[in-house]
Design a protein around this motif. Structure first.
Motif, mmCIF file in Angstrom:
data_model
loop_
_atom_site.group_PDB
_atom_site.id
_atom_site.type_symbol
_atom_site.label_atom_id
_atom_site.label_comp_id
_atom_site.label_asym_id
_atom_site.label_seq_id
_atom_site.Cartn_x
_atom_site.Cartn_y
_atom_site.Cartn_z
ATOM 1 N N UNK A 187 0.853 -1.302 -0.115
ATOM 2 C CA UNK A 187 -0.108 -0.126 -0.039
ATOM 3 C C UNK A 187 0.771 1.311 -0.024
ATOM 4 N N UNK A 188 1.945 1.142 0.758
ATOM 5 C CA UNK A 188 2.787 2.215 0.776
ATOM 6 C C UNK A 188 3.411 2.558 -0.468
ATOM 7 N N UNK A 189 4.144 1.510 -0.965
ATOM 8 C CA UNK A 189 4.663 1.640 -2.280
ATOM 9 C C UNK A 189 3.927 2.111 -3.461
ATOM 10 N N UNK A 190 2.534 2.052 -3.519
ATOM 11 C CA UNK A 190 1.763 2.225 -4.489
ATOM 12 C C UNK A 190 1.327 3.837 -3.934
ATOM 13 N N UNK A 191 1.238 4.181 -2.941
ATOM 14 C CA UNK A 191 1.026 5.578 -2.422
ATOM 15 C C UNK A 191 2.034 6.373 -3.008
ATOM 16 N N UNK A 192 3.383 6.073 -2.879
ATOM 17 C CA UNK A 192 4.674 6.883 -3.197
ATOM 18 C C UNK A 192 4.442 6.924 -4.666
ATOM 19 N N UNK A 193 3.970 5.721 -5.590
ATOM 20 C CA UNK A 193 3.792 5.840 -7.011
ATOM 21 C C UNK A 193 2.889 7.010 -7.277
ATOM 22 N N UNK A 194 1.583 6.905 -6.584
ATOM 23 C CA UNK A 194 0.614 7.961 -6.999
ATOM 24 C C UNK A 194 1.241 9.462 -6.686
ATOM 25 N N UNK A 195 1.682 9.515 -5.660
ATOM 26 C CA UNK A 195 2.258 11.057 -5.445
ATOM 27 C C UNK A 195 3.568 11.254 -6.550
ATOM 28 N N UNK A 196 4.117 10.305 -6.815
ATOM 29 C CA UNK A 196 5.273 10.723 -7.871
ATOM 30 C C UNK A 196 4.312 11.076 -9.204
ATOM 31 N N UNK A 197 3.309 10.522 -9.547
ATOM 32 C CA UNK A 197 2.685 10.598 -10.722
ATOM 33 C C UNK A 197 2.189 11.934 -10.819
ATOM 34 N N UNK A 198 1.367 12.379 -9.623
ATOM 35 C CA UNK A 198 0.781 13.592 -9.718
ATOM 36 C C UNK A 198 1.866 14.966 -9.613
ATOM 37 N N UNK A 199 2.959 14.621 -9.042
ATOM 38 C CA UNK A 199 4.167 15.663 -9.149
ATOM 39 C C UNK A 199 4.440 15.747 -10.798
ATOM 40 N N UNK A 200 4.587 14.541 -11.301
ATOM 41 C CA UNK A 200 5.176 14.655 -12.659
ATOM 42 C C UNK A 200 3.961 15.439 -13.521
ATOM 43 N N UNK A 201 2.854 14.895 -13.350
ATOM 44 C CA UNK A 201 1.726 15.523 -14.224
ATOM 45 C C UNK A 201 1.626 16.870 -14.035
ATOM 46 N N UNK A 202 1.893 17.379 -12.736
ATOM 47 C CA UNK A 202 2.001 18.862 -12.578
ATOM 48 C C UNK A 202 3.080 19.559 -13.332
ATOM 49 N N UNK A 203 4.415 18.939 -13.187
ATOM 50 C CA UNK A 203 5.286 19.680 -13.948
ATOM 51 C C UNK A 203 5.143 19.670 -15.218
ATOM 52 N N UNK A 204 4.432 18.710 -15.870
ATOM 53 C CA UNK A 204 4.545 18.669 -17.444
ATOM 54 C C UNK A 204 3.507 19.696 -17.645
ATOM 55 N N UNK A 205 2.342 20.069 -16.975
ATOM 56 C CA UNK A 205 1.323 20.951 -17.164
ATOM 57 C C UNK A 205 1.994 22.398 -17.361
ATOM 58 N N UNK A 206 3.005 22.834 -16.518
ATOM 59 C CA UNK A 206 3.660 23.954 -16.461
ATOM 60 C C UNK A 206 4.435 24.399 -17.777
#
Length: 64
Positions: free
Chosen positions: A45-64
């Protein structure tokens, strides 16, 4: 956390959440190594949460 909840956070909060999750993952790995961890599904569960957070960070960086 759900991805929709993570998308509502700002960059600083996402980085703090990622840091907290990485610390929690380290603690779980140490508990597993010393055979103190009863519920091993927490690691997954923790590993998947880490992946979720990293994905959202990457998506926000790509939008800028």
């Amino acid at each position: 956390m759900k991805a929709s909840e993570l998308r509502a956070l700002d960059d600083a909060a996402l980085n703090k959440e990622l840091s907290d999750l990485l610390k929690a993952q380290f603690g779980l790995r140490m508990q597993l190594a010393t055979q103190q961890l009863a519920n091993t599904s927490q690691i997954k569960k923790t590993r998947r949460d880490i992946a979720r957070v990293r994905t959202v960070i990457k998506q926000k960086a790509d939008q800028k």
